[in-house]
Design an enzyme around this catalytic site. Structure first.
Site, PDB file in Angstrom:
ATOM      1  N   ASP A  27       0.842  -1.196   0.000  1.00 11.90           N
ATOM      2  CA  ASP A  27       0.000   0.000   0.000  1.00 11.90           C
ATOM      3  C   ASP A  27       0.874   1.242   0.000  1.00 11.90           C
ATOM      4  O   ASP A  27       1.936   1.269  -0.622  1.00 11.90           O
ATOM      5  CB  ASP A  27      -0.977  -0.055   1.177  1.00 11.90           C
ATOM      6  CG  ASP A  27      -0.283  -0.368   2.508  1.00 11.90           C
ATOM      7  OD1 ASP A  27       0.886   0.046   2.684  1.00 11.90           O
ATOM      8  OD2 ASP A  27      -0.898  -1.012   3.379  1.00 11.90           O
ATOM      9  N   SER A  28       0.445   2.294   0.720  1.00  8.27           N
ATOM     10  CA  SER A  28       1.131   3.581   0.629  1.00  8.27           C
ATOM     11  C   SER A  28       2.569   3.541   1.120  1.00  8.27           C
ATOM     12  O   SER A  28       3.441   4.193   0.542  1.00  8.27           O
ATOM     13  CB  SER A  28       0.337   4.641   1.402  1.00  8.27           C
ATOM     14  OG  SER A  28       0.078   4.225   2.738  1.00  8.27           O
ATOM     15  N   ASN A  29       2.849   2.787   2.170  1.00  4.08           N
ATOM     16  CA  ASN A  29       4.227   2.754   2.655  1.00  4.08           C
ATOM     17  C   ASN A  29       5.145   2.038   1.674  1.00  4.08           C
ATOM     18  O   ASN A  29       6.308   2.419   1.512  1.00  4.08           O
ATOM     19  CB  ASN A  29       4.305   2.110   4.035  1.00  4.08           C
ATOM     20  CG  ASN A  29       4.060   3.109   5.155  1.00  4.08           C
ATOM     21  OD1 ASN A  29       4.408   4.286   5.034  1.00  4.08           O
ATOM     22  ND2 ASN A  29       3.449   2.662   6.233  1.00  4.08           N
TER      23      ASN A  29
END
Length: 356
Positions: free
Chosen positions: A141-143
């Site tokens: 995801d975003s990380n």
């Protein structure tokens, strides 16, 4: 010589015709050939080339994303939403050089396009670097995408998030470079295994998009070349499933969400096994959340259950986030945090009997 085949297609189904763009550039990313361009959506897509002469042009058509340009191993330019252009590197010593273009940003709603490397007058494009023997796929995801990782403040506008995101400096990219591996960063901010951040976009999840090359194209399926068979896959999905409280209109209780997550995770691992075979090591990665241990416990249980079923190349790795400063946009990992995570993940991978 026989016709090249695409993995996952019928035996009599040939791959799309090779792209002249890729005759002069190496990529491990998910790209789609469209005429004299290749198009792509996932973050971290890169193209590597070699040339002889005093300069090289980089043909792009992308008014949304940012790119870094590396020459002979060093960063020489950052292209912010370059549009339709040929960016030139000129005035170089006459000789052999390497060039690398990498997409820094996410663009889930649109595709970028690369038209190849072109030589300056009197020069020529050489055969691209050979594909690396080692291959790693990062799913997350975003990380994993590097959301706002170049920021030094947690408060960011949407525009600042984009400008301060650099997938090429994430723990994923750093880990792959440390291991000398080709890699994909197939990461999508805000999405989970069954539930997205804050319950947004119900009825979709990361699994909705995983098979695609072009994320905004419903029904798109990446024509995976048979040469892409990573020996290692790292899956980091679950933070968005569990980090926010369930809303009154969502279909789960906390307990049933855990059950749905585990069932979906098993199905996703089945997909990866069917795609890459039993020799690929799959690391189920979880990170600490401030408000719940459900993510870590559910992911660990999935890994244990797979091993109990005889899948001995599933591993579980937990990152407790000790020492991270979370100074990226909106409390995401900073550049320092990504390096810390890469160091710890690399040390863990060193303990595994990877079949490189």
């Amino acid at each position: 010589m026989g016709t090249a085949r695409c993995a996952g297609r019928a035996p009599d189904a040939a791959c799309p015709p090779p792209s002249p763009v890729l005759a002069g550039a190496h990529t491990a990313g998910r790209v789609t050939v469209t005429g004299d361009q290749v198009r792509y959506s996932w973050p971290g897509i890169s193209f590597e080339g070699r040339f002889r002469g005093t300069g090289v042009g980089i043909v792009l058509d992308d008014a949304v994303n940012d790119y870094d340009v590396h020459l002979d191993g060093g960063l020489v330019a950052t292209l912010v939403t370059p549009g339709r252009t040929t960016h030139w590197l000129t005035g170089l010593p006459d000789g052999r050089h390497t060039v690398r273009l990498v997409k820094r940003t996410e663009s889930t709603w649109t595709a970028g396009a690369f038209g190849g490397f072109v030589p300056a007058p009197g020069g020529r494009i050489l055969d691209p670097p050979r594909p690396r023997t080692r291959q790693i796929e990062f799913i997350g995801d975003s990380n994993t995408a590097g959301y706002g990782n170049m920021s030094t403040t947690r408060e960011c506008t949407d525009e600042e998030v984009t400008r301060r995101t650099n997938t090429d400096l994430t723990f994923a990219a750093r880990t792959a470079r440390r291991l000398g591996a080709d890699y994909q960063v197939n990461a999508y901010s805000g999405l989970g295994m069954v539930r997205n951040y804050g319950g947004h976009s119900p009825g979709t999840s990361y699994r909705t998009y995983y098979e695609r090359a072009l994320l905004a194209d419903d029904g798109d399926v990446w024509a995976r070349p048979a040469t892409w068979r990573p020996q290692l896959v790292v899956v980091a999905l679950g933070a968005n499933d569990f980090s926010t409280a369930l809303g009154p209109d969502e279909p789960w209780t906390p307990e049933s969400l855990v059950t749905a997550y585990r069932e979906a995770y098993h199905g996703f691992l089945d997909t990866l096994r069917a795609r890459y075979g039993r020799a690929t090591t799959i690391v189920v990665m979880a990170t600490a959340l401030p408000n719940t241990t459900d993510f870590a416990e559910a992911a660990e249980r999935v890994a244990r259950e797979r091993v109990a079923r005889g899948d001995d190349r599933i591993r579980y790795w937990y990152h407790d986030n000790a020492g991270v400063d979370l100074l990226g946009c909106h409390w995401h990992l900073s550049l320092r945090d990504h390096q810390l995570t890469a160091d710890r993940l690399g040390a863990y991978l060193d303990t595994l009997p990877l079949r490189w």
